[in-house]
Every structure is written in structure tokens, then in C-alpha cells.
Design a protein around this motif. Structure first.
Motif, PDB file in Angstrom:
ATOM      1  N   VAL A  43      48.126  28.014  51.495  1.00 33.00           N
ATOM      2  CA  VAL A  43      47.883  26.954  50.524  1.00 33.00           C
ATOM      3  C   VAL A  43      46.867  27.399  49.472  1.00 33.00           C
ATOM      4  O   VAL A  43      46.915  26.973  48.319  1.00 33.00           O
ATOM      5  CB  VAL A  43      47.402  25.684  51.258  1.00 33.00           C
ATOM      6  N   ASP A  44      45.960  28.278  49.868  1.00 27.33           N
ATOM      7  CA  ASP A  44      44.920  28.692  48.913  1.00 27.33           C
ATOM      8  C   ASP A  44      45.430  29.678  47.865  1.00 27.33           C
ATOM      9  O   ASP A  44      44.667  30.154  47.029  1.00 27.33           O
ATOM     10  CB  ASP A  44      43.721  29.283  49.651  1.00 27.33           C
ATOM     11  N   GLY A  45      46.727  29.981  47.895  1.00 25.39           N
ATOM     12  CA  GLY A  45      47.285  30.836  46.858  1.00 25.39           C
ATOM     13  C   GLY A  45      47.017  32.319  47.051  1.00 25.39           C
ATOM     14  O   GLY A  45      47.181  33.102  46.118  1.00 25.39           O
ATOM     15  N   SER A  46      46.607  32.715  48.233  1.00 23.93           N
ATOM     16  CA  SER A  46      46.398  34.138  48.510  1.00 23.93           C
ATOM     17  C   SER A  46      47.667  34.923  48.218  1.00 23.93           C
ATOM     18  O   SER A  46      48.771  34.397  48.311  1.00 23.93           O
ATOM     19  CB  SER A  46      46.027  34.348  49.981  1.00 23.93           C
ATOM     20  N   ASP A  47      47.468  36.196  47.863  1.00 24.98           N
ATOM     21  CA  ASP A  47      48.646  36.967  47.463  1.00 24.98           C
ATOM     22  C   ASP A  47      49.280  37.701  48.642  1.00 24.98           C
ATOM     23  O   ASP A  47      49.453  38.898  48.630  1.00 24.98           O
ATOM     24  CB  ASP A  47      48.311  37.941  46.335  1.00 24.98           C
ATOM     25  N   ASN A 189      52.690  36.240  45.086  1.00 27.47           N
ATOM     26  CA  ASN A 189      51.685  35.643  44.204  1.00 27.47           C
ATOM     27  C   ASN A 189      51.078  36.632  43.215  1.00 27.47           C
ATOM     28  O   ASN A 189      50.092  36.320  42.566  1.00 27.47           O
ATOM     29  CB  ASN A 189      50.566  34.960  44.993  1.00 27.47           C
ATOM     30  N   LYS A 190      51.642  37.804  43.132  1.00 25.48           N
ATOM     31  CA  LYS A 190      51.156  38.728  42.109  1.00 25.48           C
ATOM     32  C   LYS A 190      51.877  38.471  40.785  1.00 25.48           C
ATOM     33  O   LYS A 190      53.051  38.120  40.768  1.00 25.48           O
ATOM     34  CB  LYS A 190      51.395  40.177  42.538  1.00 25.48           C
ATOM     35  N   ARG A 191      51.139  38.671  39.710  1.00 25.29           N
ATOM     36  CA  ARG A 191      51.721  38.566  38.376  1.00 25.29           C
ATOM     37  C   ARG A 191      51.888  39.957  37.776  1.00 25.29           C
ATOM     38  O   ARG A 191      51.288  40.912  38.258  1.00 25.29           O
ATOM     39  CB  ARG A 191      50.817  37.725  37.468  1.00 25.29           C
ATOM     40  N   ASP A 192      52.685  40.014  36.726  1.00 30.86           N
ATOM     41  CA  ASP A 192      52.971  41.341  36.171  1.00 30.86           C
ATOM     42  C   ASP A 192      51.732  41.984  35.553  1.00 30.86           C
ATOM     43  O   ASP A 192      51.730  43.162  35.228  1.00 30.86           O
ATOM     44  CB  ASP A 192      54.121  41.285  35.163  1.00 30.86           C
ATOM     45  N   SER A 193      50.683  41.215  35.389  1.00 30.33           N
ATOM     46  CA  SER A 193      49.439  41.795  34.889  1.00 30.33           C
ATOM     47  C   SER A 193      48.541  42.274  36.029  1.00 30.33           C
ATOM     48  O   SER A 193      47.498  42.872  35.779  1.00 30.33           O
ATOM     49  CB  SER A 193      48.683  40.753  34.064  1.00 30.33           C
ATOM     50  N   ASP A 194      48.945  41.988  37.264  1.00 30.45           N
ATOM     51  CA  ASP A 194      48.114  42.369  38.409  1.00 30.45           C
ATOM     52  C   ASP A 194      48.410  43.798  38.835  1.00 30.45           C
ATOM     53  O   ASP A 194      49.554  44.254  38.747  1.00 30.45           O
ATOM     54  CB  ASP A 194      48.393  41.446  39.603  1.00 30.45           C
TER      55      ASP A 194
END
Ligand SMILES: [Ca+2]
Ligand SMILES: [Ca+2]
Length: 225
Positions: A43-47, A189-194
Motif C-alpha cells: 500500500v505504501d507504493g514501494s517498488d 512501481n518504477k517509472r521510465d525516469s527511475d
């Protein structure tokens, strides 16, 4: 130490953890559904995320979960629509499931509707979800002409339930299986900027690895080319 019966418990760096388990059946509970991936999303959005697969007896277990709260999500298959716990179409409405010391939630059951069956509260279908085979990693797409500042993960638009040629085959070995799920989950939860973003995990090419990408793999799960 030396040989001995009294070796104390050895704590690995994993720390304490628990498990979530339940069953996956069809909408009225009359048919066991096997090979449905079920995901625990922090729930905390961890990747990161973990998942388990329903067996022939429709039971699934997601092990090695650090204590915390999770959204639990059944991925569906070619006939059945995915669903959040507890019978929620959107991740925002999902009932969180808490794993705590001495608490291993059981009975986290899913009853999956037929894909395309009577609309559960369906957000508008996303029109952008069509073919684009595999997103080229280099130029970041910037596909959002929308002027509205979208808040973080959009409220789970209805995933595309029609599966075009094995979009779920993320590692392109001709079969959609646990390796593809692992690939997506590893970048969750990774984005392409990560750093560490894996474009192969971004099944819908929208620049973030999220539940929509899991859905795509789930819908094609077991498929071969
Ligand atoms: Ca594959
Ligand atoms: Ca994506």
C-alpha cells in the motif's frame, strides 16, 4: 557453529514476514480457477511486489511478505476479468490486507467475473491501450496530451480485455509464464525516469510499471505463440 542440536534460529536479513492466502473461483464460486496470478502490492507504493499462482484446487499463497498492508489483486485470464480484493474493480477501492506478527490472512478469496460480462463499475475504457507492439526504449513517449494534471496512478482504467498477440510475453520467448510475471514484478512501481527501469516490463508502454502491466501479463498467462 559446531554440530549440535541446539543451533538457534538463524535470522536472515529478510526480517520477519508472513503470507496471504485464499482461493480463486468464478463469479458464483462453482468453478475453481487455476493458474491465476495473485499479487500483493504494498500500500505504501514501494517498488516491489510479490505474487502467487492459484493451483488446481484454486488455492493460492503469497509467501515471504514483510509485515505491512497490501492491496491484493487477482490477474484474471483470457476468460475472466481481473479484480482487486474485495470484489473491487479499482485499486483505489481495494480493501487493504494487513500482514502482521502472528497474522497470516487467509480467506482472501476472489470470484472473478467473465471478461466483458456485466460491467462492474467500469471506468471508461482506455483508448490508448491498443497494439503498439513493443515500446522502443529510447525516446520516452510522452503520450499525454491531457491538460489535466493527473494525480498519481490514475484510478485503474478498465484494462484492455482483448488480448492482441501475446503482449504478455515480456521476455519474448514465445510463452507467457512466471518468467514474464517476475520480469514485471521486478520493476514494479518504477517509472521510465527511475534507475533500473526495464522497458520490457512496461507492457502498455505508458512509462510506469504498474498494475496495468500485470493485468496484461495475467490476461495472456499460459498463452503461447
Ligand atoms: Ca515469456
Ligand atoms: Ca505500464
Amino acid at each position: 557453529m559446531t554440530s549440535g542440536a541446539n543451533t538457534p534460529d538463524i535470522d536472515f536479513a529478510l526480517g520477519p514476514g508472513g503470507a496471504i492466502s485464499g482461493r480463486v473461483r468464478n463469479a458464483n464460486g462453482s468453478v475453481n480457477l487455476a493458474d491465476i496470478p495473485v499479487f500483493a502490492l504494498p500500500v505504501d507504493g514501494s517498488d516491489w511486489a510479490r505474487w502467487g499462482l492459484s493451483r488446481l484446487d484454486c488455492q493460492y499463497t503469497i509467501n515471504r511478505l514483510p509485515y505491512g498492508s497490501y492491496k491484493v489483486y487477482a490477474g484474471g485470464d483470457r476468460r475472466h476479468a481481473p479484480e482487486h480484493y474485495n470484489d473491487k474493480a479499482s485499486g483505489q477501492d481495494a480493501d487493504p490486507v494487513t500482514v502482521d506478527s502472528g497474522v497470516n490472512p487467509t480467506g482472501i478469496d476472489f470470484y472473478l467475473d467473465l471478461a466483458g460480462a456485466t460491467p462492474t463499475p467500469s471506468p471508461s475504457p482506455s483508448p490508448t491501450a491498443l497494439p503498439s507492439p513493443y515500446p522502443s526504449p529510447s525516446p520516452p513517449p510522452t503520450p499525454t496530451p491531457s491538460p489535466t494534471p493527473l494525480p498519481s496512478p490514475s484510478p485503474t482504467p478498465a484494462p484492455p480485455l482483448t488480448s492482441t498477440p501475446l503482449r504478455g510475453d515480456r521476455n519474448r520467448d514465445g510463452v507467457v509464464d512466471t518468467a514474464d510475471l517476475s520480469l514485471v514484478v521486478a520493476s514494479f512501481n518504477k517509472r521510465d525516469s527511475d534507475p533500473g527501469f526495464d522497458p520490457n516490463a512496461d507492457a502498455n508502454g505508458d512509462g510506469i510499471i504498474d498494475v496495468l502491466d500485470l493485468v496484461i501479463v495475467g490476461l495472456d498467462f499460459g498463452g503461447t505463440r
